[in-house]
Scaffold this motif. Structure first.
Motif, PDB file in Angstrom:
ATOM      1  N   LEU A 192      -3.450  -1.412  -2.292  1.00  0.00           N
ATOM      2  CA  LEU A 192      -4.242  -0.258  -1.866  1.00  0.00           C
ATOM      3  C   LEU A 192      -3.469   1.041  -2.071  1.00  0.00           C
ATOM      4  O   LEU A 192      -2.309   1.146  -1.663  1.00  0.00           O
ATOM      5  N   ASN A 193      -4.116   2.024  -2.671  1.00  0.00           N
ATOM      6  CA  ASN A 193      -3.588   3.389  -2.751  1.00  0.00           C
ATOM      7  C   ASN A 193      -2.197   3.471  -3.375  1.00  0.00           C
ATOM      8  O   ASN A 193      -1.305   4.130  -2.843  1.00  0.00           O
ATOM      9  N   CYS A 194      -2.004   2.812  -4.508  1.00  0.00           N
ATOM     10  CA  CYS A 194      -0.706   2.827  -5.188  1.00  0.00           C
ATOM     11  C   CYS A 194      -0.844   3.380  -6.602  1.00  0.00           C
ATOM     12  O   CYS A 194      -1.899   3.277  -7.221  1.00  0.00           O
TER      13      CYS A 194
ATOM     14  N   LEU B  66      -2.642 -11.959 -11.937  1.00  0.00           N
ATOM     15  CA  LEU B  66      -3.124 -13.074 -11.128  1.00  0.00           C
ATOM     16  C   LEU B  66      -2.784 -14.358 -11.881  1.00  0.00           C
ATOM     17  O   LEU B  66      -3.365 -14.653 -12.925  1.00  0.00           O
ATOM     18  N   ALA B  67      -1.812 -15.118 -11.372  1.00  0.00           N
ATOM     19  CA  ALA B  67      -1.266 -16.274 -12.087  1.00  0.00           C
ATOM     20  C   ALA B  67      -2.107 -17.537 -11.942  1.00  0.00           C
ATOM     21  O   ALA B  67      -2.038 -18.414 -12.783  1.00  0.00           O
ATOM     22  N   GLY B  68      -2.896 -17.645 -10.876  1.00  0.00           N
ATOM     23  CA  GLY B  68      -3.687 -18.844 -10.648  1.00  0.00           C
ATOM     24  C   GLY B  68      -4.806 -18.566  -9.672  1.00  0.00           C
ATOM     25  O   GLY B  68      -4.971 -17.437  -9.194  1.00  0.00           O
ATOM     26  N   PRO B  69      -5.581 -19.592  -9.332  1.00  0.00           N
ATOM     27  CA  PRO B  69      -6.744 -19.399  -8.474  1.00  0.00           C
ATOM     28  C   PRO B  69      -6.373 -18.920  -7.067  1.00  0.00           C
ATOM     29  O   PRO B  69      -5.385 -19.369  -6.480  1.00  0.00           O
ATOM     30  N   VAL B  70      -7.192 -18.010  -6.554  1.00  0.00           N
ATOM     31  CA  VAL B  70      -7.042 -17.506  -5.185  1.00  0.00           C
ATOM     32  C   VAL B  70      -8.425 -17.356  -4.556  1.00  0.00           C
ATOM     33  O   VAL B  70      -9.441 -17.337  -5.255  1.00  0.00           O
ATOM     34  N   ILE B  71      -8.426 -17.233  -3.255  1.00  0.00           N
ATOM     35  CA  ILE B  71      -9.644 -16.901  -2.527  1.00  0.00           C
ATOM     36  C   ILE B  71      -9.501 -15.456  -2.074  1.00  0.00           C
ATOM     37  O   ILE B  71      -8.596 -15.138  -1.311  1.00  0.00           O
ATOM     38  N   SER B  72     -10.333 -14.608  -2.593  1.00  0.00           N
ATOM     39  CA  SER B  72     -10.412 -13.184  -2.284  1.00  0.00           C
ATOM     40  C   SER B  72      -9.209 -12.401  -2.819  1.00  0.00           C
ATOM     41  O   SER B  72      -8.063 -12.847  -2.769  1.00  0.00           O
ATOM     42  N   LEU B  73      -9.515 -11.209  -3.326  1.00  0.00           N
ATOM     43  CA  LEU B  73      -8.532 -10.298  -3.888  1.00  0.00           C
ATOM     44  C   LEU B  73      -9.113  -8.900  -3.773  1.00  0.00           C
ATOM     45  O   LEU B  73     -10.294  -8.692  -4.053  1.00  0.00           O
ATOM     46  N   LYS B  74      -8.295  -7.954  -3.330  1.00  0.00           N
ATOM     47  CA  LYS B  74      -8.758  -6.579  -3.191  1.00  0.00           C
ATOM     48  C   LYS B  74      -7.775  -5.652  -3.896  1.00  0.00           C
ATOM     49  O   LYS B  74      -6.594  -5.627  -3.570  1.00  0.00           O
ATOM     50  N   VAL B  75      -8.292  -4.879  -4.865  1.00  0.00           N
ATOM     51  CA  VAL B  75      -7.514  -3.890  -5.607  1.00  0.00           C
ATOM     52  C   VAL B  75      -8.314  -2.589  -5.516  1.00  0.00           C
ATOM     53  O   VAL B  75      -9.318  -2.421  -6.206  1.00  0.00           O
ATOM     54  N   VAL B  76      -7.880  -1.677  -4.615  1.00  0.00           N
ATOM     55  CA  VAL B  76      -8.706  -0.518  -4.268  1.00  0.00           C
ATOM     56  C   VAL B  76      -7.882   0.768  -4.317  1.00  0.00           C
ATOM     57  O   VAL B  76      -6.767   0.832  -3.774  1.00  0.00           O
TER      58      VAL B  76
ATOM     59  N   GLN C  48       0.805  -1.219   0.000  1.00  0.00           N
ATOM     60  CA  GLN C  48       0.000   0.000   0.000  1.00  0.00           C
ATOM     61  C   GLN C  48       0.840   1.273   0.000  1.00  0.00           C
ATOM     62  O   GLN C  48       2.010   1.261   0.350  1.00  0.00           O
ATOM     63  N   ASN C  49       0.175   2.364  -0.408  1.00  0.00           N
ATOM     64  CA  ASN C  49       0.659   3.737  -0.235  1.00  0.00           C
ATOM     65  C   ASN C  49       1.987   4.050  -0.906  1.00  0.00           C
ATOM     66  O   ASN C  49       2.856   4.660  -0.294  1.00  0.00           O
ATOM     67  N   GLY C  50       2.132   3.659  -2.166  1.00  0.00           N
ATOM     68  CA  GLY C  50       3.395   3.979  -2.823  1.00  0.00           C
ATOM     69  C   GLY C  50       3.284   3.979  -4.326  1.00  0.00           C
ATOM     70  O   GLY C  50       2.203   3.881  -4.904  1.00  0.00           O
ATOM     71  N   VAL C  51       4.434   4.091  -4.964  1.00  0.00           N
ATOM     72  CA  VAL C  51       4.538   4.093  -6.423  1.00  0.00           C
ATOM     73  C   VAL C  51       5.365   2.882  -6.837  1.00  0.00           C
ATOM     74  O   VAL C  51       6.468   2.675  -6.320  1.00  0.00           O
ATOM     75  N   LEU C  52       4.822   2.104  -7.755  1.00  0.00           N
ATOM     76  CA  LEU C  52       5.559   0.985  -8.356  1.00  0.00           C
ATOM     77  C   LEU C  52       5.862   1.401  -9.788  1.00  0.00           C
ATOM     78  O   LEU C  52       4.970   1.456 -10.635  1.00  0.00           O
ATOM     79  N   ASP C  53       7.119   1.745 -10.046  1.00  0.00           N
ATOM     80  CA  ASP C  53       7.528   2.292 -11.332  1.00  0.00           C
ATOM     81  C   ASP C  53       8.441   1.297 -12.039  1.00  0.00           C
ATOM     82  O   ASP C  53       9.534   1.006 -11.565  1.00  0.00           O
ATOM     83  N   GLY C  54       7.978   0.795 -13.188  1.00  0.00           N
ATOM     84  CA  GLY C  54       8.730  -0.215 -13.919  1.00  0.00           C
ATOM     85  C   GLY C  54       9.749   0.304 -14.901  1.00  0.00           C
ATOM     86  O   GLY C  54      10.339  -0.476 -15.644  1.00  0.00           O
ATOM     87  N   TRP C  55       9.979   1.601 -14.937  1.00  0.00           N
ATOM     88  CA  TRP C  55      10.922   2.165 -15.900  1.00  0.00           C
ATOM     89  C   TRP C  55      12.313   1.601 -15.661  1.00  0.00           C
ATOM     90  O   TRP C  55      12.828   1.643 -14.547  1.00  0.00           O
ATOM     91  N   THR C  56      12.928   1.054 -16.702  1.00  0.00           N
ATOM     92  CA  THR C  56      14.248   0.431 -16.581  1.00  0.00           C
ATOM     93  C   THR C  56      15.378   1.367 -16.966  1.00  0.00           C
ATOM     94  O   THR C  56      16.540   0.980 -16.904  1.00  0.00           O
ATOM     95  N   GLY C  57      15.044   2.579 -17.396  1.00  0.00           N
ATOM     96  CA  GLY C  57      16.048   3.516 -17.874  1.00  0.00           C
ATOM     97  C   GLY C  57      16.009   3.667 -19.375  1.00  0.00           C
ATOM     98  O   GLY C  57      16.404   4.680 -19.918  1.00  0.00           O
ATOM     99  N   THR C  58      15.510   2.623 -20.057  1.00  0.00           N
ATOM    100  CA  THR C  58      15.371   2.697 -21.510  1.00  0.00           C
ATOM    101  C   THR C  58      13.986   2.267 -21.988  1.00  0.00           C
ATOM    102  O   THR C  58      13.596   2.578 -23.104  1.00  0.00           O
TER     103      THR C  58
END
Length: 190
Positions: A128-130, A141-151, A98-108
């Protein structure tokens, strides 16, 4: 000088002259132990269900982490986690990022992996809040799960989807996708 004790917090750390916290860049807020990386914090035997890991320096933080302990929260506190493949791999239950930035920029270019890879059986993952940008997918989501929250996240400028649910993956239980902004991804939002 000598460390005063392991229970004293110093904020902010003097880093203008190359200094850094005694233990590194992240802290377990329950044990107050400090670590060089999120992975080291998660792998520590004292990190248990209900513990939160936070950054204690300004970042950005390169690297990746496999969150393999249930009930751990990674609170990025507004900081940026960058560019490894993927930033977080989730293999345990009840994990929160939660509460951050996930930045995939590799430089190029954008990173060719998802920002967050949720493996089969990693139940009740919460993002949450990203801001999630410049990856292949925001969350995969690579395979089956029980419950998932993307908010309350902002997914943008990803090569494919904001949220990718792979063939054969399913969500049983509660699926919550609300308050997100999916904008300028090259594929569908979900």
């Amino acid at each position: 000088g000598d460390e005063v004790s392991n229970q004293v917090a110093f904020t902010p750390w003097l880093d203008a002259c190359g200094g850094s916290p005694i233990g590194g860049h992240f802290r377990n807020t329950t044990t107050l132990e400090e670590f060089a990386s999120v992975q080291q914090a998660v792998d520590d035997p004292q990190t248990l269900y209900g513990h939160t890991i936070v950054p204690i320096t300004s970042g950005p933080f390169p690297g990746s982490a496999t969150i393999n302990k249930s009930g751990v929260t990674i609170d990025l506190s507004g900081r940026t986690f960058t560019g490894s493949s993927p930033a977080f791999t989730i293999t345990a239950d009840d994990v929160v990022v939660q509460n951050g930035v996930l930045d995939g920029w590799t430089g190029t270019a954008n990173n060719s992996s998802p920002a967050v890879l949720v493996q089969a059986g990693a139940d009740n993952f919460n993002l949450l809040n990203c801001e999630v940008k410049r990856w292949k997918d925001g969350v995969e989501l690579a395979g089956p799960v029980i419950s998932l929250k993307v908010v309350s996240n902002w997914f943008h400028d990803n090569q494919e989807s904001g949220l990718q649910i792979n063939s054969g993956a399913s969500v049983n239980g509660v699926l919550t996708i609300e308050g997100n902004l999916f904008k300028e991804n090259l594929g569908p939002g979900v």
